[in-house]
Design a protein around this motif. Structure first.
Motif, PDB file in Angstrom:
ATOM      1  N   ARG A 217     121.144 123.785  35.856  1.00  0.00           N
ATOM      2  CA  ARG A 217     120.810 124.687  36.960  1.00  0.00           C
ATOM      3  C   ARG A 217     122.040 125.463  37.421  1.00  0.00           C
ATOM      4  O   ARG A 217     121.967 126.662  37.716  1.00  0.00           O
TER       5      ARG A 217
ATOM      6  N   GLN B 272     122.866 128.230  34.983  1.00  0.00           N
ATOM      7  CA  GLN B 272     121.955 129.359  35.122  1.00  0.00           C
ATOM      8  C   GLN B 272     122.289 130.178  36.362  1.00  0.00           C
ATOM      9  O   GLN B 272     122.235 131.420  36.337  1.00  0.00           O
ATOM     10  N   SER B 273     122.664 129.521  37.445  1.00  0.00           N
ATOM     11  CA  SER B 273     123.047 130.237  38.663  1.00  0.00           C
ATOM     12  C   SER B 273     124.264 131.114  38.425  1.00  0.00           C
ATOM     13  O   SER B 273     124.322 132.267  38.887  1.00  0.00           O
TER      14      SER B 273
ATOM     15  N   ASN C  60     123.309 134.095  36.277  1.00  0.00           N
ATOM     16  CA  ASN C  60     122.593 135.095  37.071  1.00  0.00           C
ATOM     17  C   ASN C  60     123.562 135.942  37.886  1.00  0.00           C
ATOM     18  O   ASN C  60     123.398 137.167  38.009  1.00  0.00           O
TER      19      ASN C  60
ATOM     20  N   ALA D 187     128.644 132.415  44.045  1.00  0.00           N
ATOM     21  CA  ALA D 187     127.569 131.645  43.412  1.00  0.00           C
ATOM     22  C   ALA D 187     127.939 130.174  43.296  1.00  0.00           C
ATOM     23  O   ALA D 187     127.093 129.290  43.478  1.00  0.00           O
TER      24      ALA D 187
ATOM     25  N   PHE E  40     125.847 127.318  45.273  1.00  0.00           N
ATOM     26  CA  PHE E  40     125.177 126.229  44.561  1.00  0.00           C
ATOM     27  C   PHE E  40     125.571 124.888  45.156  1.00  0.00           C
ATOM     28  O   PHE E  40     124.717 124.027  45.408  1.00  0.00           O
TER      29      PHE E  40
ATOM     30  N   HIS F 172     122.572 122.930  46.856  1.00  0.00           N
ATOM     31  CA  HIS F 172     122.034 121.921  45.940  1.00  0.00           C
ATOM     32  C   HIS F 172     122.958 120.707  45.901  1.00  0.00           C
ATOM     33  O   HIS F 172     123.362 120.252  44.841  1.00  0.00           O
TER      34      HIS F 172
END
Length: 209
Positions: free
Chosen positions: A73, A76-77, A80, A100, A104, A108
């Motif tokens: 995850r 991917q963040s 992006n 980012a 994150f 998270h």
């Protein structure tokens, strides 16, 4: 049929594994690790007590899988963030990646705390899959920097391995201070991240020293 049996859900093999990972992350986020057990997971998902053991031999292997999912995850963040800033130049990309990373970690924490927990990584019972995943994320960063050098987008004399270690260490330090409540002023934190991005870009800038 008993009410308990009627409540059992039907999962495809892969669906149950992901459901176990997602529910574990939720428990870690909302209740803490002390509330987590494979038996608790089974009850919350409405499956038999033995069903989680088809995917994870114990709690440790489950936590390793959640950390591995976290790295996926996270990766991917970060991708992006790069993709959304790609047309704005290297400095903007660096700034977006710093943001980012911190976003994150703060959004998270259930994953981040496992991904970089010192006590967790000192365990002798880490899964090979987690070790491979964690190393691949750092390796991908180094390879990305090398491709940037080849294209003239990154300083040619940059030591990509050393920079990656410094980059990860710096951003982890800021994230950890934020998560631990040392940095609580969002305005000051944003200024710190902006300054950090500027410092990092000075190292990356192909037009620099």
């Amino acid at each position: 049929m008993s009410a308990q049996a009627a409540s059992k859900r039907n999962y495809h093999h892969g669906d149950l594994k992901q459901a176990l990972l997602d529910e574990t992350a939720r428990i870690l986020r909302e209740e803490g690790e002390e509330a987590l057990s494979l038996r608790t997971l089974a009850a919350k998902l409405g499956v038999s007590r033995t069903a989680p053991y088809n995917h994870f031999k114990n709690k440790q292997s489950l936590l390793c899988a959640v950390a591995e999912d976290g790295f996926t995850r996270f990766n991917q963040s970060m991708k992006n963030a790069r993709d959304l800033s790609r047309d704005k130049g290297g400095e903007a990309i660096t700034r977006a990646m710093v943001k980012a990373y911190l976003d994150f970690a703060r959004s998270h924490r259930e994953y981040y705390d496992l991904m970089f927990a010192g006590e967790f990584w000192r365990s002798e019972d880490l899964t090979p899959a987690l070790k491979t995943k964690a190393r691949s994320v750092l390796r991908q960063d180094i390879e990305r920097l090398k491709r940037g050098q080849q294209r003239g987008l990154i300083a040619q004399d940059l030591d990509t391995v050393q920079f990656s270690q410094m980059y990860w260490g710096t951003l982890h330090g800021i994230s950890r201070l934020s998560l631990d409540g040392v940095f609580t002023d969002n305005t000051s934190l944003k200024k710190l991240c902006d300054s950090t991005a500027t410092m990092l870009w000075q190292q990356l800038d192909p037009k620099g020293n």
